[in-house]
Motif scaffolding. Structure first.
Motif, PDB file in Angstrom:
ATOM      1  N   TYR A   1     -30.725  -5.150  44.255  1.00  0.00           N
ATOM      2  CA  TYR A   1     -31.706  -4.232  44.684  1.00  0.00           C
ATOM      3  C   TYR A   1     -33.087  -4.913  44.062  1.00  0.00           C
ATOM      4  CZ  TYR A   1     -28.034  -0.812  45.491  1.00  0.00           C
ATOM      5  OH  TYR A   1     -26.851  -0.265  45.914  1.00  0.00           O
ATOM      6  N   LEU A   2     -33.077  -5.910  43.496  1.00  0.00           N
ATOM      7  CA  LEU A   2     -34.313  -6.739  43.277  1.00  0.00           C
ATOM      8  C   LEU A   2     -34.976  -6.972  44.597  1.00  0.00           C
ATOM      9  CD1 LEU A   2     -33.170  -8.993  40.444  1.00  0.00           C
ATOM     10  CD2 LEU A   2     -34.981  -7.097  40.315  1.00  0.00           C
ATOM     11  N   LYS A   3     -34.245  -7.163  45.746  1.00  0.00           N
ATOM     12  CA  LYS A   3     -34.620  -7.407  47.053  1.00  0.00           C
ATOM     13  C   LYS A   3     -35.469  -6.049  47.404  1.00  0.00           C
ATOM     14  CE  LYS A   3     -30.618 -10.268  48.288  1.00  0.00           C
ATOM     15  NZ  LYS A   3     -29.519 -10.415  49.372  1.00  0.00           N
ATOM     16  N   TRP A   4     -35.062  -5.110  47.165  1.00  0.00           N
ATOM     17  CA  TRP A   4     -35.685  -3.872  47.699  1.00  0.00           C
ATOM     18  C   TRP A   4     -37.229  -3.750  47.022  1.00  0.00           C
ATOM     19  CZ3 TRP A   4     -31.109  -4.547  48.717  1.00  0.00           C
ATOM     20  CH2 TRP A   4     -30.646  -3.615  50.058  1.00  0.00           C
ATOM     21  N   ILE A   5     -37.191  -4.028  45.597  1.00  0.00           N
ATOM     22  CA  ILE A   5     -38.369  -4.127  44.726  1.00  0.00           C
ATOM     23  C   ILE A   5     -39.418  -5.242  45.419  1.00  0.00           C
ATOM     24  CG2 ILE A   5     -39.294  -4.462  42.506  1.00  0.00           C
ATOM     25  CD1 ILE A   5     -36.708  -3.611  41.264  1.00  0.00           C
ATOM     26  N   CYS A   6     -38.770  -6.386  45.766  1.00  0.00           N
ATOM     27  CA  CYS A   6     -39.504  -7.231  46.239  1.00  0.00           C
ATOM     28  C   CYS A   6     -40.127  -6.912  47.671  1.00  0.00           C
ATOM     29  CB  CYS A   6     -38.576  -8.713  46.819  1.00  0.00           C
ATOM     30  SG  CYS A   6     -39.353  -9.891  47.471  1.00  0.00           S
ATOM     31  N   GLY A   7     -39.269  -6.187  48.505  1.00  0.00           N
ATOM     32  CA  GLY A   7     -39.886  -5.536  49.725  1.00  0.00           C
ATOM     33  C   GLY A   7     -41.216  -4.583  49.307  1.00  0.00           C
ATOM     34  N   PHE A   8     -41.079  -3.746  48.355  1.00  0.00           N
ATOM     35  CA  PHE A   8     -42.128  -2.796  48.136  1.00  0.00           C
ATOM     36  C   PHE A   8     -43.188  -3.453  47.778  1.00  0.00           C
ATOM     37  CE2 PHE A   8     -38.990   0.638  47.356  1.00  0.00           C
ATOM     38  CZ  PHE A   8     -39.346   1.393  48.500  1.00  0.00           C
TER      39      PHE A   8
ATOM     40  N   ASN B   1     -44.266  -6.489  48.492  1.00  0.00           N
ATOM     41  CA  ASN B   1     -44.913  -7.520  49.561  1.00  0.00           C
ATOM     42  C   ASN B   1     -45.305  -6.326  50.616  1.00  0.00           C
ATOM     43  OD1 ASN B   1     -44.371  -9.846  48.902  1.00  0.00           O
ATOM     44  ND2 ASN B   1     -42.216  -9.939  49.544  1.00  0.00           N
ATOM     45  N   ALA B   2     -45.117  -5.089  50.581  1.00  0.00           N
ATOM     46  CA  ALA B   2     -45.746  -4.200  51.599  1.00  0.00           C
ATOM     47  C   ALA B   2     -46.967  -3.117  51.016  1.00  0.00           C
ATOM     48  CB  ALA B   2     -44.678  -2.902  52.160  1.00  0.00           C
ATOM     49  N   SER B   3     -46.486  -1.882  50.961  1.00  0.00           N
ATOM     50  CA  SER B   3     -47.536  -0.933  50.281  1.00  0.00           C
ATOM     51  C   SER B   3     -47.205  -0.202  49.059  1.00  0.00           C
ATOM     52  CB  SER B   3     -47.932  -0.010  51.258  1.00  0.00           C
ATOM     53  OG  SER B   3     -46.802   0.813  51.754  1.00  0.00           O
ATOM     54  N   GLY B   4     -46.373  -0.921  48.250  1.00  0.00           N
ATOM     55  CA  GLY B   4     -45.754  -0.216  47.015  1.00  0.00           C
ATOM     56  C   GLY B   4     -44.658   0.770  47.351  1.00  0.00           C
ATOM     57  N   GLY B   5     -44.192   1.209  46.322  1.00  0.00           N
ATOM     58  CA  GLY B   5     -43.205   2.422  46.407  1.00  0.00           C
ATOM     59  C   GLY B   5     -42.338   2.763  45.392  1.00  0.00           C
ATOM     60  N   THR B   6     -41.537   3.466  45.444  1.00  0.00           N
ATOM     61  CA  THR B   6     -40.706   3.870  44.242  1.00  0.00           C
ATOM     62  C   THR B   6     -39.232   4.033  44.672  1.00  0.00           C
ATOM     63  OG1 THR B   6     -42.405   5.455  43.447  1.00  0.00           O
ATOM     64  CG2 THR B   6     -40.142   6.037  42.527  1.00  0.00           C
ATOM     65  N   ILE B   7     -38.304   3.437  43.787  1.00  0.00           N
ATOM     66  CA  ILE B   7     -36.857   3.441  43.715  1.00  0.00           C
ATOM     67  C   ILE B   7     -36.377   4.276  42.628  1.00  0.00           C
ATOM     68  CG2 ILE B   7     -34.848   1.905  44.069  1.00  0.00           C
ATOM     69  CD1 ILE B   7     -36.508  -0.358  44.576  1.00  0.00           C
ATOM     70  N   PHE B   8     -35.494   5.197  43.188  1.00  0.00           N
ATOM     71  CA  PHE B   8     -34.822   6.121  42.311  1.00  0.00           C
ATOM     72  C   PHE B   8     -33.286   5.593  42.182  1.00  0.00           C
ATOM     73  CE2 PHE B   8     -38.172   8.575  43.899  1.00  0.00           C
ATOM     74  CZ  PHE B   8     -38.766   9.169  42.756  1.00  0.00           C
ATOM     75  N   ILE B   9     -32.945   5.271  40.852  1.00  0.00           N
ATOM     76  CA  ILE B   9     -31.490   5.126  40.685  1.00  0.00           C
ATOM     77  C   ILE B   9     -30.883   6.130  40.185  1.00  0.00           C
ATOM     78  CG2 ILE B   9     -30.013   3.228  39.575  1.00  0.00           C
ATOM     79  CD1 ILE B   9     -32.064   1.961  41.672  1.00  0.00           C
ATOM     80  N   GLY B  10     -29.809   6.534  40.588  1.00  0.00           N
ATOM     81  CA  GLY B  10     -28.899   7.773  40.201  1.00  0.00           C
ATOM     82  C   GLY B  10     -29.096   9.019  41.191  1.00  0.00           C
ATOM     83  N   LYS B  11     -29.562   8.599  42.318  1.00  0.00           N
ATOM     84  CA  LYS B  11     -29.872   9.561  43.432  1.00  0.00           C
ATOM     85  C   LYS B  11     -29.128   9.333  44.368  1.00  0.00           C
ATOM     86  CE  LYS B  11     -34.175  11.675  41.975  1.00  0.00           C
ATOM     87  NZ  LYS B  11     -35.587  12.398  42.392  1.00  0.00           N
ATOM     88  N   ASP B  12     -28.414  10.626  45.296  1.00  0.00           N
ATOM     89  CA  ASP B  12     -27.984  10.114  46.540  1.00  0.00           C
ATOM     90  C   ASP B  12     -29.062  10.065  47.753  1.00  0.00           C
ATOM     91  OD1 ASP B  12     -28.902  12.462  47.578  1.00  0.00           O
ATOM     92  OD2 ASP B  12     -26.699  13.514  47.073  1.00  0.00           O
ATOM     93  N   ASP B  13     -28.429   9.544  48.891  1.00  0.00           N
ATOM     94  CA  ASP B  13     -29.336   9.394  50.129  1.00  0.00           C
ATOM     95  C   ASP B  13     -30.492  10.468  50.514  1.00  0.00           C
ATOM     96  OD1 ASP B  13     -28.421   7.092  50.256  1.00  0.00           O
ATOM     97  OD2 ASP B  13     -26.970   7.415  51.816  1.00  0.00           O
ATOM     98  N   ASN B  14     -29.972  11.638  49.859  1.00  0.00           N
ATOM     99  CA  ASN B  14     -31.055  12.957  50.158  1.00  0.00           C
ATOM    100  C   ASN B  14     -31.921  13.180  48.857  1.00  0.00           C
ATOM    101  OD1 ASN B  14     -29.824  13.570  52.738  1.00  0.00           O
ATOM    102  ND2 ASN B  14     -28.092  14.333  51.716  1.00  0.00           N
TER     103      ASN B  14
END
Length: 215
Positions: free
Chosen positions: A17-24, A26-39
């Motif tokens: 999931y470091l790839k997802w952090i990398c993606g954010f 390189n784009a406009s930033g964002g937040t990843i929540f660990i411990g939540k489902d897709d909803n």
């Protein structure tokens, strides 16, 4: 709340999931929540306190950036929030460049990667300087056509007819230091496909603010 351009949910932590952090980053930033489902519902996270220490270190060591990592404790379980800022320079994951697009992560390759790297450097694809090409290598007839059409559409002054090709290139900002930009070759070179695969010359002019014609 569903996943968006700036929000991603993961039930558990994986180092990939470091790839997802990398993606954010390189784009406009964002937040990843660990411990939540897709909803976005909390599902709980084991060893959350240990991850609170591990994740920032891995982000720093692997990606070379910093992320704000927060632990949230709720009645439904714990979850971690990773806040990623947009970075002004390219961030890579073990030599790979990832980018957040919509609610997906994409690895940038080929032309897409070239465009991304140029944008991060403040350049556009058509603004790349090309060595070993001069104004003398460009097609005089195309310059003449460009001038006449520009004057006819009143987008160039009539005295532009007396400008040299070198002056026109300078006025159009198609040069960087001593090098012609890629746009100059696309506009005026007799065989632009030598420099850009699949390219050809097609000059258009405006008869009005919205009506374009091609010569």
């Amino acid at each position: 709340m569903p996943e968006t351009q700036n929000i991603e949910y993961k039930a558990n932590w994986r180092d990939e999931y470091l790839k997802w952090i990398c993606g954010f980053a390189n784009a406009s930033g964002g937040t990843i929540f660990i411990g939540k489902d897709d909803n976005g519902n909390v599902v709980g996270l084991e060893k959350a306190k240990k991850l609170l220490e591990d994740i920032p270190n891995k982000v720093r060591d692997v990606l070379g950036v910093l992320a704000d990592v927060n632990l949230h404790e709720t009645k439904n379980g714990n979850f971690i929030e990773i806040v990623v800022e947009a970075y002004p320079y390219p961030v890579n994951y073990k030599g790979q460049y990832h980018f957040r697009s919509g609610s997906t992560k994409q690895e940038l390759k080929g032309t897409a990667l070239d465009k991304f790297m140029l944008q991060k450097k403040g350049k556009k694809w058509d603004g790349v300087p090309i060595p070993n090409v001069s104004v003398k290598d460009l097609k005089p007839e195309t310059f003449d056509f460009f001038k006449k059409r520009g004057i006819r559409s009143q987008r160039l002054a009539e005295d532009s007819l007396t400008d040299t090709n070198e002056q026109l290139v300078e006025n159009l900002q198609l040069k960087e230091n001593i090098y012609l930009k890629r746009a100059a070759l696309l506009l005026f070179h007799p065989t632009p496909e030598k420099f850009v695969t699949g390219a050809y010359i097609k000059i258009g002019y405006f008869e009005s603010d919205s009506d374009i014609r091609f010569g």
